[in-house]
Design a protein around this motif. Structure first.
Motif, mmCIF file in Angstrom:
data_model
loop_
_atom_site.group_PDB
_atom_site.id
_atom_site.type_symbol
_atom_site.label_atom_id
_atom_site.label_comp_id
_atom_site.label_asym_id
_atom_site.label_seq_id
_atom_site.Cartn_x
_atom_site.Cartn_y
_atom_site.Cartn_z
ATOM 1 N N GLY A 112 46.751 31.235 41.700
ATOM 2 C CA GLY A 112 46.358 31.736 42.944
ATOM 3 C C GLY A 112 44.814 32.264 42.423
ATOM 4 O O GLY A 112 44.400 31.763 41.453
ATOM 5 N N THR A 113 44.379 33.059 43.418
ATOM 6 C CA THR A 113 43.116 33.900 42.902
ATOM 7 C C THR A 113 43.222 35.315 43.153
ATOM 8 O O THR A 113 43.908 35.765 43.553
ATOM 9 C CB THR A 113 41.931 33.158 43.771
ATOM 10 O OG1 THR A 113 42.369 33.460 45.234
ATOM 11 C CG2 THR A 113 41.668 31.749 43.776
ATOM 12 N N LYS A 114 42.124 35.950 42.465
ATOM 13 C CA LYS A 114 42.101 37.428 42.587
ATOM 14 C C LYS A 114 40.642 37.643 42.624
ATOM 15 O O LYS A 114 39.717 37.175 41.745
ATOM 16 C CB LYS A 114 42.848 37.976 41.583
ATOM 17 C CG LYS A 114 42.539 39.590 41.515
ATOM 18 C CD LYS A 114 43.444 40.327 40.473
ATOM 19 C CE LYS A 114 43.298 41.709 40.868
ATOM 20 N NZ LYS A 114 44.075 42.601 40.413
ATOM 21 N N PRO A 117 44.670 36.836 35.155
ATOM 22 C CA PRO A 117 43.256 36.117 35.350
ATOM 23 C C PRO A 117 42.873 35.378 34.268
ATOM 24 O O PRO A 117 42.859 35.961 33.315
ATOM 25 C CB PRO A 117 42.413 37.318 35.676
ATOM 26 C CG PRO A 117 43.015 38.666 35.337
ATOM 27 C CD PRO A 117 44.315 38.086 35.290
ATOM 28 N N LEU A 118 42.374 34.026 34.334
ATOM 29 C CA LEU A 118 41.990 33.100 33.366
ATOM 30 C C LEU A 118 40.460 32.970 33.379
ATOM 31 O O LEU A 118 39.964 33.140 32.273
ATOM 32 C CB LEU A 118 42.714 31.928 33.533
ATOM 33 C CG LEU A 118 44.291 32.054 33.337
ATOM 34 C CD1 LEU A 118 44.963 30.512 33.595
ATOM 35 C CD2 LEU A 118 44.896 32.579 32.107
ATOM 36 N N PHE A 119 39.942 32.325 34.344
ATOM 37 C CA PHE A 119 38.516 32.311 34.170
ATOM 38 C C PHE A 119 37.953 32.212 35.915
ATOM 39 O O PHE A 119 38.589 32.173 36.618
ATOM 40 C CB PHE A 119 38.342 30.739 33.904
ATOM 41 C CG PHE A 119 39.082 29.596 34.597
ATOM 42 C CD1 PHE A 119 38.318 29.058 35.859
ATOM 43 C CD2 PHE A 119 40.301 29.224 34.200
ATOM 44 C CE1 PHE A 119 38.980 28.122 36.420
ATOM 45 C CE2 PHE A 119 41.008 28.135 35.077
ATOM 46 C CZ PHE A 119 40.029 27.515 36.121
ATOM 47 N N PRO A 120 36.693 32.582 35.674
ATOM 48 C CA PRO A 120 36.144 32.973 37.140
ATOM 49 C C PRO A 120 35.373 31.364 37.650
ATOM 50 O O PRO A 120 35.104 30.564 36.778
ATOM 51 C CB PRO A 120 34.727 33.763 36.771
ATOM 52 C CG PRO A 120 34.632 33.709 35.277
ATOM 53 C CD PRO A 120 35.974 33.216 34.609
ATOM 54 N N PHE A 121 35.826 31.290 38.975
ATOM 55 C CA PHE A 121 35.324 29.998 39.542
ATOM 56 C C PHE A 121 34.438 30.312 40.537
ATOM 57 O O PHE A 121 33.763 29.371 41.104
ATOM 58 C CB PHE A 121 36.317 29.008 39.882
ATOM 59 C CG PHE A 121 37.155 29.503 41.034
ATOM 60 C CD1 PHE A 121 36.916 29.256 42.364
ATOM 61 C CD2 PHE A 121 38.327 30.366 41.003
ATOM 62 C CE1 PHE A 121 37.590 29.658 43.360
ATOM 63 C CE2 PHE A 121 39.044 30.775 42.004
ATOM 64 C CZ PHE A 121 38.671 30.213 43.400
ATOM 65 N N LYS A 166 38.396 34.967 40.264
ATOM 66 C CA LYS A 166 38.906 34.295 39.179
ATOM 67 C C LYS A 166 40.170 33.615 39.584
ATOM 68 O O LYS A 166 41.041 34.096 40.457
ATOM 69 C CB LYS A 166 39.340 35.404 38.160
ATOM 70 C CG LYS A 166 37.943 36.093 37.533
ATOM 71 C CD LYS A 166 38.343 36.917 36.459
ATOM 72 C CE LYS A 166 37.116 37.630 35.948
ATOM 73 N NZ LYS A 166 37.310 38.474 34.840
ATOM 74 N N PHE A 167 40.450 32.526 38.964
ATOM 75 C CA PHE A 167 41.824 31.953 38.920
ATOM 76 C C PHE A 167 42.952 32.574 38.127
ATOM 77 O O PHE A 167 42.514 32.890 37.008
ATOM 78 C CB PHE A 167 41.482 30.268 38.489
ATOM 79 C CG PHE A 167 42.874 29.502 38.592
ATOM 80 C CD1 PHE A 167 43.249 28.768 39.649
ATOM 81 C CD2 PHE A 167 43.581 29.358 37.414
ATOM 82 C CE1 PHE A 167 44.469 28.204 39.614
ATOM 83 C CE2 PHE A 167 44.803 28.601 37.073
ATOM 84 C CZ PHE A 167 45.226 28.033 38.477
ATOM 85 N N THR A 168 43.998 32.611 38.892
ATOM 86 C CA THR A 168 45.131 33.253 38.002
ATOM 87 C C THR A 168 46.448 32.449 38.044
ATOM 88 O O THR A 168 46.678 31.701 38.618
ATOM 89 C CB THR A 168 45.298 34.494 38.767
ATOM 90 O OG1 THR A 168 46.193 34.207 40.218
ATOM 91 C CG2 THR A 168 44.266 35.605 39.020
#
Length: 104
Positions: free
Chosen positions: A5-7, A44-48, A37-39
């Motif tokens: 998901g996203t955060k 959280p892994l990386f900002p998109f 960020k993609f989670t």
């Protein structure tokens, strides 16, 4: 099963005094950075997505700005209202510290 998901994260970068484009009042504006960020498995892994905005503290009006504009506002904020010379000029409608605004 994969959970993704996203955060969203909201960072307040500075508080600046500017004339509001919505209400026309010289008021404090918060300069904010919103990062999504993609989670994966709630990590959280990386900002998109990264967006910048200013919000008037008087009327609540918000305006999206570009990264370049945000960097320019931060540079002006770091230099101070006079460009970093240590003196604060008198602005129309404002009093210097120690002055009584009701005394003539």
């Amino acid at each position: 099963m994969i959970v993704f998901g996203t955060k969203g994260y909201l960072y307040q970068l500075a508080i600046l005094t500017m004339v509001c484009g919505w209400c026309g009042n010289p008021a404090a504006h918060t300069l904010r950075k919103r990062v999504t960020k993609f989670t994966l498995f709630f990590i959280p892994l990386f900002p998109f997505s990264t967006k910048y905005a200013t919000q008037c503290t008087f009327c609540g009006g918000e305006q999206q700005i570009s990264k370049e504009q945000a960097d320019q506002l931060l540079a002006q904020h770091a230099a101070g209202p006079d460009g970093g010379h240590g003196q604060h000029p008198q602005q129309p409608g404002f009093t210097q510290p120690g002055q009584n605004p009701y005394q003539r």
